[in-house]
Design an enzyme around this catalytic site. Sequence first.
Site, short mmCIF file in Angstrom:
data_model
loop_
_atom_site.label_atom_id
_atom_site.label_comp_id
_atom_site.label_asym_id
_atom_site.label_seq_id
_atom_site.Cartn_x
_atom_site.Cartn_y
_atom_site.Cartn_z
N GLN A 186 3.08 9.83 1.94
CA GLN A 186 4.38 9.19 1.69
C GLN A 186 5.06 9.71 0.43
O GLN A 186 6.26 9.51 0.24
CB GLN A 186 4.20 7.67 1.57
CG GLN A 186 3.85 6.99 2.87
CD GLN A 186 3.72 5.49 2.68
OE1 GLN A 186 2.67 5.00 2.28
NE2 GLN A 186 4.77 4.75 2.95
N HIS A 245 -0.99 6.60 8.23
CA HIS A 245 -0.17 7.56 7.46
C HIS A 245 -0.95 8.86 7.25
O HIS A 245 -0.37 9.95 7.28
CB HIS A 245 0.19 6.99 6.09
CG HIS A 245 1.39 6.10 6.08
ND1 HIS A 245 2.63 6.52 6.51
CD2 HIS A 245 1.57 4.82 5.66
CE1 HIS A 245 3.51 5.53 6.38
NE2 HIS A 245 2.89 4.48 5.86
N CYS A 287 7.55 -0.83 6.25
CA CYS A 287 6.93 0.32 5.59
C CYS A 287 7.89 0.85 4.54
O CYS A 287 9.10 0.89 4.77
CB CYS A 287 6.65 1.39 6.64
SG CYS A 287 5.97 2.91 5.97
N LEU A 288 7.34 1.29 3.41
CA LEU A 288 8.19 1.85 2.35
C LEU A 288 8.91 3.11 2.83
O LEU A 288 9.92 3.49 2.27
CB LEU A 288 7.34 2.17 1.12
CG LEU A 288 6.71 0.97 0.41
CD1 LEU A 288 5.75 1.44 -0.67
CD2 LEU A 288 7.79 0.07 -0.19
N GLY A 317 0.82 -1.20 0.00
CA GLY A 317 0.00 0.00 0.00
C GLY A 317 0.85 1.24 0.00
O GLY A 317 2.05 1.19 0.27
N HIS A 372 -2.70 0.55 8.74
CA HIS A 372 -1.37 1.13 8.56
C HIS A 372 -1.45 2.37 7.63
O HIS A 372 -0.88 3.42 7.94
CB HIS A 372 -0.46 0.05 7.98
CG HIS A 372 0.94 0.48 7.66
ND1 HIS A 372 2.04 -0.05 8.30
CD2 HIS A 372 1.44 1.37 6.76
CE1 HIS A 372 3.14 0.51 7.81
NE2 HIS A 372 2.81 1.37 6.88
N GLU A 373 -2.19 2.24 6.52
CA GLU A 373 -2.28 3.36 5.57
C GLU A 373 -3.07 4.53 6.16
O GLU A 373 -2.71 5.70 5.96
CB GLU A 373 -2.93 2.92 4.25
CG GLU A 373 -2.16 1.89 3.46
CD GLU A 373 -0.70 2.22 3.26
OE1 GLU A 373 -0.32 3.40 3.25
OE2 GLU A 373 0.08 1.26 3.15
ZN LIG Z 1 3.78 2.63 5.51
#
Ligand SMILES: [Zn+2]
Length: 180
Positions: A51, A139, A93-94, A46, A135-136
């Site tokens: 981000q 963000h 996480c990215l 995701g 999680h998203e």
């Molecule tokens: Zn993340």
Amino acid sequence: MALLKIRKFPDPALKQPASPVCNIDGKLTNLIDSMVQTMYAAPGVGLAAPQVGEPHRIVVLDTDHENPGKKLLKLINPKVVEAEGEVIWEEGCLSVIDYTADVKRAAKVLVRAWTPAQNEIEIEADDLLAVALQHEIDHLDGKLFIDRISRIKRELYRRKLTKLIKEGKADEDRPSGVRI
Ligand SMILES: [Zn+2]
């Protein structure tokens, strides 16, 4: 279509709560398409708009990278409206390089959101999708999974990251488990 640059912790863009989307115009549609490409290229399960430095309440997710697009979700103003149970999931996480940690989340969630075609939808999720949605949405509230672990663990990660940056290794691509 250009791939977007993914911001990495401690970039301040990741701390900033995103604003609700009131109007889905061509610019936002393009942003969403670029976010999808960026998510697949990373690869990640995701990606949330903050981000990539865009302060809008938009997330894209796909838990099935074997069949890209089949389970793709593009969600605008997503909100958890019901949550139940508890699950511990190892998250990466990215935006958090070279680190994973066990995080406690609701096991099942009901999420309400808008689609780019401006339909309101509800998603009932468990397993990875439930974890990824939470999680998203975090963000969008300026929160990372490392804000949900103990202070000691977070401090250890900060030290490790400082060392990686000092050694010039922070930009190397090291996949860390499932990155959400
Ligand atoms: Zn993340």
